[in-house]
Design a protein around this motif. Structure first.
Motif, PDB file in Angstrom:
ATOM      1  N   ALA A  10      34.284  40.603  37.012  1.00  0.00           N
ATOM      2  CA  ALA A  10      34.636  39.181  36.921  1.00  0.00           C
ATOM      3  C   ALA A  10      34.295  38.621  35.549  1.00  0.00           C
ATOM      4  O   ALA A  10      35.069  37.847  34.965  1.00  0.00           O
ATOM      5  N   LEU A  26      44.202  39.621  40.026  1.00  0.00           N
ATOM      6  CA  LEU A  26      44.113  39.231  41.435  1.00  0.00           C
ATOM      7  C   LEU A  26      45.160  39.913  42.308  1.00  0.00           C
ATOM      8  O   LEU A  26      45.143  39.715  43.532  1.00  0.00           O
ATOM      9  N   ILE A  59      38.270  32.510  38.174  1.00  0.00           N
ATOM     10  CA  ILE A  59      38.135  33.956  38.336  1.00  0.00           C
ATOM     11  C   ILE A  59      36.864  34.290  39.106  1.00  0.00           C
ATOM     12  O   ILE A  59      36.866  35.148  40.001  1.00  0.00           O
ATOM     13  N   HIS A 107      37.616  36.056  42.537  1.00  0.00           N
ATOM     14  CA  HIS A 107      37.191  37.457  42.571  1.00  0.00           C
ATOM     15  C   HIS A 107      36.286  37.700  43.763  1.00  0.00           C
ATOM     16  O   HIS A 107      36.406  38.716  44.464  1.00  0.00           O
ATOM     17  N   GLU A 132      37.047  39.944  47.095  1.00  0.00           N
ATOM     18  CA  GLU A 132      36.082  40.951  47.520  1.00  0.00           C
ATOM     19  C   GLU A 132      35.788  40.819  49.016  1.00  0.00           C
ATOM     20  O   GLU A 132      35.707  41.820  49.745  1.00  0.00           O
TER      21      GLU A 132
END
Length: 694
Positions: A277, A522, A580, A584, A588
């Protein structure tokens, strides 16, 4: 032996990284110290590369004597100048002419009301040497002194450049110290530790030193321009972005220390968790800043590489030096809130949990309300004051600006700032006649000749930087084919026009490059579009807030022409940075099997505090610019700081989260996460094989 080797590696790697950094800093030391020597703040270093005024400045450097430093010595008495005043003025000008090589013989021009006497003077002594120019201007000011009610001011382009140079030269120390102090205070509050805050702050300081050396190398190797504005922004980015990356890493490292016993292994896990990230966010910022290379304005184009250097040096420092130092210091650096192995942090309902809950219950309502609020704030752009004039560029009035105001009041019927025309030598007479025949021209006088060019000094009938003078400059450019029209007022006109052109070129490139990076990162098209739309809305709202306060609250008479472009690039690049971090973590969670709505709320709960802390630090570092003595820096710092706060506490926490909850799996369209996973197929029972008795 394997365990012994692993233990030795754990001890050796941090020391190796620390040693490499010491070597790098020692190697960079001679270059970092020279960055100030290559910093240039002349008009040509800020002007558009292809503009008329830039060509005039470059050709004047090649004329006999080189670039001329133009000044106007202004003598004024409210009750009217006396014969003694005029005699004293003549004596002082004669002394200046005797001590310095002036171009032509100075002639006094009295005002109609008898209160003012101006002496336009110029000298080629300094050439392009800024220090020599400053010495000349200050010498003239030392000689030209008033007494008993007689005021004496030294203005003109040369004096204004000297005053601006003194301001820029005074920025480095205060800007660095103020930024470091603000970051230190915020880190102490965030970490609640008497020691931990020192580590990222010291690492950021070393990263700033490294960036200075790299910036000097770019200047020497590729001719990258370095100005007071770009070097100041580079320092801001090192401390702001670097501290953001440190906050994210330290937060993840603290989590891993509760789960993993050895600090080295915990740091490795932290880097694996947040490293992608951080790399992606820094890459996005760097890509956005490098888009400024497409700008025609020299100051904007030079800011791109220097800003990128600042971000990348901060990234390298925070992913190498910071982890090494933290591992060497061990858990005790977190004292008194030491994360013990096997411990569990106290469960408490955080602000971001509450925010996520409200966004999760009514996502469409939250999204619509936030969009209306940002749209209403964006309407404030209609209240932005007009273009900033040279005399309004300082927060406190220097001598050159005071001289310009005195001249404007005393000579309303004529211009007091020359327009410079450069024409081919063989067409000088025809050009001079055409100039004198142009509407709005008061007088024109032929000057130096050399290298195939002739210089003509023109005075307009209108005041400097007025609509009338602008019309005269445009008329001269239309009539004088093959000639160039420059000077201080023409430079301001070219800055405005080129900034408008650069916005049309650079803005789409920034949006496209950032969008492509987000799509790759992404694995989605919808999520990147949401993030890009969010940061554009933030930029418009922040600029709108500026329109509401610049003139009524701050008293600014104008807006810097480059504010829109620079604030857009910084807010889009830095705003996507936080997006982000959030997306991110959301991705996850989805990869681990969570539903998108649940993943969005979990991501906000786990990263909200870190993003808020990072946003506060970044906003505070840019807010440091609002304490600087230049209006363009104050405006830029204000808009970016307000935009970062809007992005952190409204857009990132409410709008992006509510959009993700409302869209569910569609937020990851067309990637694989947008499709509902099929239920697992139970394994088939093995077929029975009959075995004969034989």
């Amino acid at each position: 032996m394997g365990a012994v080797g692993t233990s030795a590696r754990r001890r050796g790697v941090p020391w190796l990284v620390l040693g490499l950094w010491i070597v790098a800093l020692v190697a960079m030391s001679p270059f970092a110290a020279k960055l100030a020597d290559v910093q240039r703040d002349r008009a040509v270093d800020y002007l558009p590369a292809s503009a008329d005024s830039t060509q005039v400045a470059k050709i004047e450097e090649r004329l006999p004597g080189g670039e001329a430093t133009e000044m106007v010595v202004v003598y004024h008495r409210d009750a009217g100048l006396t014969s003694a005043d005029k005699a004293a003025a003549a004596a002082q000008i004669e002394r200046i002419a005797g001590e310095h090589k002036l171009t032509g013989e100075p002639q006094g021009v009295p005002s109609r009301d008898g209160t003012t006497l101006m002496y336009p003077i110029a000298s080629t002594e300094p050439g392009t040497d800024e220090e020599a120019r400053d010495l000349l201007v200050n010498d003239v000011r030392d000689v030209a002194q008033g007494s008993d009610g007689l005021s004496v001011e030294v203005g003109g382009a040369g004096a204004l450049a000297t005053d601006a140079s003194e301001v820029y030269n005074s920025l480095d120390g205060p800007l660095l110290y103020t930024t470091a102090a603000v970051v230190a205070l915020l880190l102490i509050i965030i970490y609640r530790s008497p020691f931990l805050w020192l580590v990222p702050l010291a690492v950021a300081g070393l990263a700033d030193y490294l960036s200075m050396g790299v910036a000097y190398g770019l200047n020497q190797g590729f001719g990258t321009s370095v100005s007071g504005q770009s070097s100041g922004i580079m320092t801001i980015l090192v401390f702001g972005a670097g501290t953001d990356y440190a906050l994210l890493l330290v937060s993840r490292y603290r989590e891993e220390l509760r789960r993993i016993e050895r600090p080295y292994d915990a740091m490795v896990a932290a880097l694996k968790g947040c490293g992608p990230a951080v790399l992606a966010s820094s890459g996005t910022v760097a890509a956005g800043l490098l888009c400024l290379l497409a700008a025609d304005l020299n100051s904007s184009r030079g800011m791109g590489p220097l800003g990128t250097v600042g971000v990348l040096c901060a990234l390298v420092a925070m992913l190498t030096l910071l982890p090494a130092v933290l591992v060497l210091l061990g858990r005790r650096v977190f004292w008194p809130l030491v994360p013990r192995f096997g411990s569990t942090p106290k469960a408490r309902r955080s602000l971001f949990t509450a925010m996520g809950s409200s966004a999760g219950r009514r996502p469409l309502t939250v999204l619509a309300g936030g969009a209306v609020l940002l749209g209403a704030l964006a309407l404030g752009t209609l209240g932005l004051p007009g273009n900033l004039k040279q005399e309004d560029s300082f927060t406190s009035k220097p001598d050159a600006v005071a001289a310009m105001e005195t001249l404007a009041a005393a000579y309303p019927e004529r211009g007091t700032q020359p327009i410079s025309v450069i024409t081919p030598e063989d067409r000088a007479e025809a050009t001079l006649a055409s100039i004198r025949d142009t509407r709005g021209v008061d007088s024109a006088q032929e000057g130096r000749t050399g290298d195939g060019w002739t210089e003509i000094s023109v005075l307009a009938t209108a005041a400097p930087q007025s609509a009338g003078e602008t019309a005269t400059i445009e008329a001269l450019r239309d009539r004088l084919e093959g000639s160039y029209v420059g000077g201080a007022s023409a430079e301001q006109l070219d800055l405005k026009d080129t900034n408008a052109r650069d916005r049309l070129v650079v803005v789409p490139i920034v949006l496209l490059s950032v969008l492509l990076i987000l799509v790759v990162l992404l694995r989605s098209l919808v999520a990147p579009l949401i993030l890009v739309a969010a940061v554009v809305a933030v930029w418009a709202a922040a600029l709108g807030i500026g329109g509401l306060v610049f003139e009524p609250l701050f008293g600014f008479e104008g807006t810097d022409p480059g504010l829109g472009l620079l604030s857009f690039v910084f807010l889009v690049a830095l705003g996507v940075d936080y997006g982000i971090f959030l997306m991110h973590r959301m991705r996850e969670e989805c990869l681990n099997g969570a539903e998108p709505a649940s993943a969005a709320l979990t991501a906000l709960r786990t990263t909200g505090g870190v993003i808020a802390s990072a946003g506060l630090v970044l906003a505070a570092t840019f807010a440091v610019l609002t304490n600087m003595p230049l209006v363009q820096l104050v405006e830029l710092g204000f808009v970016i700081a307000v935009g970062v706060l809007l992005d952190t506490f409204l857009v990132r926490t409410y709008l992006v989260t509510s959009a993700s909850v409302a869209l569910k799996r569609k937020v990851w369209w067309p990637g694989p996460l947008s499709r509902k996973p099929e239920p697992p197929v139970p394994p088939k029972e093995p077929e029975r094989v009959a075995v004969s008795a034989n």
